[in-house]
Scaffold this active site. Sequence first.
Site, PDB file in Angstrom:
ATOM      1  CG  HIS A  90      -0.213   0.161   2.493  1.00  0.00           C
ATOM      2  ND1 HIS A  90       0.027  -0.719   3.414  1.00  0.00           N
ATOM      3  CD2 HIS A  90      -0.234   1.511   3.143  1.00  0.00           C
ATOM      4  CE1 HIS A  90       0.552  -0.264   4.470  1.00  0.00           C
ATOM      5  NE2 HIS A  90       0.419   1.045   4.316  1.00  0.00           N
ATOM      6  CG  ASP A 120       0.067  -3.875   2.922  1.00  0.00           C
ATOM      7  OD1 ASP A 120       0.262  -3.509   1.800  1.00  0.00           O
ATOM      8  OD2 ASP A 120       0.024  -3.529   4.078  1.00  0.00           O
ATOM      9  CB  SER A 194       3.358   1.926   5.857  1.00  0.00           C
ATOM     10  OG  SER A 194       1.929   1.750   6.454  1.00  0.00           O
TER      11      SER A 194
END
Length: 339
Positions: A90, A120, A194
């Site tokens: 993402h 992911d 992230s």
Amino acid sequence: MQRFLDLFIAGPILFVALSLGAGGPAAAAMMGAPVSLAPLVRAVAPVVVGITVTQAPGTPAKSGPAGGVAEAAGSGFIISRDGMIVTNDHVIAGAARIMVTLNDGEQFPAKLAGADDLTDIAIIKITSPHPLPTAAWGNSANAQVGDWVLAAGNPFALGNSFTLGIISAEGRDIGDGPFDHFLQLDAPINPGNSGGPAFNMAGAVIGINSAIVSPSGGSVGIGFAIPSNSARPIVMALIAHGEIARGWLGISVADPSNGAGQGAQITGVEPGGPAARAGLTAAEIVISVNGQPVAGATALTRAIASMAPGTKVRLGVSDNQHIFDLPVTIDRRPVQLGE
């Protein structure tokens, strides 16, 4: 739940210093806390990178208050001396341009080398004139609730940062995808983290920081990392092939509405897909795959997506309490589609 990929706005930032409280290093040592993480941070910092992304044309433009310019940011870590970097899918999804900033400030453009949206995980590649330091994979199976963990990344695009906490729980399913099996961490992590690594006290990567639960969008001490033992085979496959070929039935599913709690109820069938060709219809419930019970919609998605395209499976199907077996040959999962 919130992904860490976020927007940072050019402008002033207020920093608030918090007291660590009474006791000092001696009290910390008595409680089992490390007296100093400086040696560990020095050892692992060179493998941590910041990532900035320019979105592809057609991506809805976003800006901050009073027209401030916004830019997507994330994190990653180097796993090969020739510049392979692990991050979250993402973070780089839809990117037209990816820039990587090393811990020493060097910057390089990066290219996408492989991505898997279901887990992911993504791999990007930079080309450096010199060999790069690499992270060591740890064994997440050895991680225990209560173990110390060092979270690293690029929060709010401020640059590489490190925070200390513990593993709060294992095997967390937060409804974020079919392969949820997160380590829950209480190390403070924020938007921009992230794709960053979570290290054990030996300096090995035991997780990839991927999501937070927060009513405000900032750290409240509940973060989630993909365990290294789940991530590593995906990473190796992406480096080798650029993608993960996943199985697909061509149906949308939900947990059964009859309250039974078992099986996956079909809510839609893709025309021309494997399920349609086999005769599956909406409202039927898939209760088993190759004789193994299906414990809900997520379990069915996980089971099928884990199989190679072309695999022949035997589905146990319930239709108005009439149970029968149905052979189906699964296809390759199209990008961003369902089961």
